[in-house]
Write an enzyme that holds these catalytic residues in place. Sequence first.
Site, mmCIF file in Angstrom:
data_model
loop_
_atom_site.group_PDB
_atom_site.id
_atom_site.type_symbol
_atom_site.label_atom_id
_atom_site.label_comp_id
_atom_site.label_asym_id
_atom_site.label_seq_id
_atom_site.Cartn_x
_atom_site.Cartn_y
_atom_site.Cartn_z
ATOM 1 N N GLY A 32 0.838 -1.189 0.000
ATOM 2 C CA GLY A 32 0.000 0.000 0.000
ATOM 3 C C GLY A 32 0.877 1.244 0.000
ATOM 4 O O GLY A 32 2.104 1.156 0.137
ATOM 5 N N LEU A 33 0.241 2.375 -0.153
ATOM 6 C CA LEU A 33 0.970 3.640 -0.193
ATOM 7 C C LEU A 33 1.658 3.939 1.135
ATOM 8 O O LEU A 33 1.280 3.395 2.179
ATOM 9 C CB LEU A 33 0.011 4.785 -0.533
ATOM 10 N N SER A 34 2.633 4.825 1.086
ATOM 11 C CA SER A 34 3.243 5.316 2.314
ATOM 12 C C SER A 34 2.163 5.993 3.150
ATOM 13 O O SER A 34 1.399 6.815 2.652
ATOM 14 C CB SER A 34 4.343 6.333 1.967
ATOM 15 N N GLY A 35 2.069 5.618 4.415
ATOM 16 C CA GLY A 35 1.049 6.188 5.277
ATOM 17 C C GLY A 35 -0.247 5.410 5.303
ATOM 18 O O GLY A 35 -1.189 5.802 6.002
ATOM 19 N N SER A 36 -0.310 4.308 4.584
ATOM 20 C CA SER A 36 -1.553 3.529 4.543
ATOM 21 C C SER A 36 -1.757 2.683 5.797
ATOM 22 O O SER A 36 -2.864 2.195 6.048
ATOM 23 C CB SER A 36 -1.591 2.626 3.300
ATOM 24 N N GLY A 37 -0.688 2.497 6.577
ATOM 25 C CA GLY A 37 -0.797 1.739 7.822
ATOM 26 C C GLY A 37 -0.082 0.404 7.822
ATOM 27 O O GLY A 37 -0.302 -0.421 8.718
ATOM 28 N N LYS A 38 0.785 0.183 6.851
ATOM 29 C CA LYS A 38 1.455 -1.117 6.721
ATOM 30 C C LYS A 38 2.260 -1.481 7.965
ATOM 31 O O LYS A 38 2.066 -2.558 8.545
ATOM 32 C CB LYS A 38 2.380 -1.111 5.485
ATOM 33 N N SER A 106 6.124 -1.825 -2.186
ATOM 34 C CA SER A 106 6.180 -2.734 -3.350
ATOM 35 C C SER A 106 5.160 -2.309 -4.410
ATOM 36 O O SER A 106 4.190 -3.028 -4.651
ATOM 37 C CB SER A 106 5.963 -4.192 -2.924
#
Length: 202
Positions: A32-38, A106
């Site tokens: 997921g995008l940066s900041g999505s909570g990964k 990724s």
Amino acid sequence: MDNIFPVFDSSIPREAKEAKLMQRARVIWFTGLSGSGKTTLASALDRRLFGMGYVSQLLDGDNIRSGINNNLGFSSEDRMENIRRIAEVSKLFLNCGIITICAFISPARSMRQIVRNIVGEDDFYEIYLNTPLDTCESRDVKGLYAKARAGIIKDFTGVNAPYDAPEQARLLIDTSILSVEESVSVLLENILPFIAYRPEND
């Protein structure tokens, strides 16, 4: 390469290690995008699994880049190599019977396909955090989005570089809607059957 002889076949088999740990080794891949909570969800999942008696290992972007991949930049070639190495490390953990939790942007489908190819489709559980860009940007604690929009950071995913949304993700979570606790509950509901140990003769 002619002088390299892997010893996997002569070592203790993965199945024996899984039996000892009473779990199925899998690769849980957050994208997921940066900041999505990964990283937040991956860390929370790691802690919850540990509390339930599972043995897992968390691999996160910043930690990997500060260590094993500290010689790589952010060109498309280096980003691909970054993911390839992570996949190979994950495969080593699989062979140890350990659940590997990975949190990496990724952004390209081709990157995530490399992981599938290396660890095996049956052991790969892709989780897409499809959190909206504006929510991700509002969580910009590192200031990365601001720098990307100012032109300071080039090829930043979601701003001036594309993100290929997964087409084969096993689970989608929007962290703009679900809290961390709610998200972890959804994760456990879906992942526990995937990592549950079942003896071969059952």
